[in-house]
Design a protein around this motif. Sequence first.
Motif, mmCIF file in Angstrom:
data_model
loop_
_atom_site.group_PDB
_atom_site.id
_atom_site.type_symbol
_atom_site.label_atom_id
_atom_site.label_comp_id
_atom_site.label_asym_id
_atom_site.label_seq_id
_atom_site.Cartn_x
_atom_site.Cartn_y
_atom_site.Cartn_z
ATOM 1 N N LYS A 283 49.452 45.355 44.030
ATOM 2 C CA LYS A 283 48.960 43.994 44.230
ATOM 3 C C LYS A 283 48.415 43.438 42.916
ATOM 4 N N ARG A 284 48.916 42.284 42.514
ATOM 5 C CA ARG A 284 48.376 41.648 41.309
ATOM 6 C C ARG A 284 47.064 40.956 41.670
ATOM 7 N N ILE A 285 45.995 41.309 40.983
ATOM 8 C CA ILE A 285 44.681 40.736 41.295
ATOM 9 C C ILE A 285 44.162 39.818 40.186
ATOM 10 N N ASP A 286 44.745 39.892 38.994
ATOM 11 C CA ASP A 286 44.436 38.964 37.908
ATOM 12 C C ASP A 286 45.738 38.577 37.243
ATOM 13 N N HIS A 287 45.819 37.315 36.817
ATOM 14 C CA HIS A 287 47.085 36.819 36.271
ATOM 15 C C HIS A 287 46.799 35.903 35.090
ATOM 16 N N ILE A 288 47.361 36.204 33.941
ATOM 17 C CA ILE A 288 47.146 35.387 32.752
ATOM 18 C C ILE A 288 47.550 33.942 33.001
ATOM 19 N N LEU A 289 48.654 33.729 33.716
ATOM 20 C CA LEU A 289 49.126 32.367 33.964
ATOM 21 C C LEU A 289 48.214 31.593 34.905
ATOM 22 N N ALA A 290 47.349 32.312 35.623
ATOM 23 C CA ALA A 290 46.381 31.649 36.501
ATOM 24 C C ALA A 290 45.042 31.438 35.796
ATOM 25 N N GLY A 291 44.993 31.763 34.502
ATOM 26 C CA GLY A 291 43.779 31.534 33.736
ATOM 27 C C GLY A 291 42.967 32.769 33.427
ATOM 28 N N ALA A 292 43.382 33.935 33.930
ATOM 29 C CA ALA A 292 42.667 35.180 33.636
ATOM 30 C C ALA A 292 42.957 35.600 32.190
ATOM 31 N N ARG A 293 42.093 36.437 31.630
ATOM 32 C CA ARG A 293 42.306 36.862 30.248
ATOM 33 C C ARG A 293 43.355 37.977 30.150
ATOM 34 N N ARG A 294 43.706 38.566 31.301
ATOM 35 C CA ARG A 294 44.684 39.644 31.306
ATOM 36 C C ARG A 294 45.320 39.700 32.692
ATOM 37 N N CYS A 295 46.414 40.440 32.799
ATOM 38 C CA CYS A 295 47.006 40.705 34.110
ATOM 39 C C CYS A 295 46.498 42.064 34.599
ATOM 40 N N ALA A 296 46.129 42.124 35.864
ATOM 41 C CA ALA A 296 45.608 43.355 36.445
ATOM 42 C C ALA A 296 46.278 43.581 37.802
ATOM 43 N N TYR A 297 46.579 44.853 38.077
ATOM 44 C CA TYR A 297 47.239 45.226 39.324
ATOM 45 C C TYR A 297 46.451 46.351 39.985
#
Length: 208
Positions: free
Chosen positions: A190-204
């Motif tokens: 599950k992706r819980i952070d997304h750079i394209l959504a404004g997060a500083r990194r992508c996290a799964y």
Amino acid sequence: MNNEAAEHDKAVLILKNQGPKSLKELAAELKITTEGARFQLLKLSGEGLVTSESVSRGRGRPQQIWSLTDKGHSRFPDAHSSLTVRLIQNIRENLGEEALEKIIIATGKDNLRKYEELMHGAVTLEDKIRILAEIRKEEGYMAHYEKTHDGYLFLENHCPICEAAKACQDFCRTELRTFQSALGDEVVVKRIDHILAGARRCAYLIRA
């Protein structure tokens, strides 16, 4: 490279990998005095690479927290971004959205074959995640993972195809499906952070 330039680059790398930090936290990471860290941050700020904001962290006076600006993030490579974006636009305009989707799906399948080949022989889920992190790090995603109480946190501190993903978010959707397939149907990704959504990194978040 002189020491000053090395510290300059190291400060940017720490903020990229670890996120926003206070002056004292950055000084500790750099193993220099707070005055030395302040000098580095003011220099980076003058170049437009970092910015600060006042943040309350519990009791006491607010702290100045430093983070990278968009210009700071751009110091890290985005793989042939302008060329890739132009190619996406040309395919979309000349061949249509369906053709673009097929190309992205085919690229995802190529990546999946590569990941599965390199994971061959991995026994545990953690073995697979470790190998995936190594692959993605080599691909420029600054990836690593952390074990949590109920699974694993897979982190990517940089996206070398960010501009392409902005032009076509099918890249991100395909990437998530590729992770899921590579790690196995019995695993939930599950992706819980997304750079394209404004997060500083992508996290799964990965759970068995």
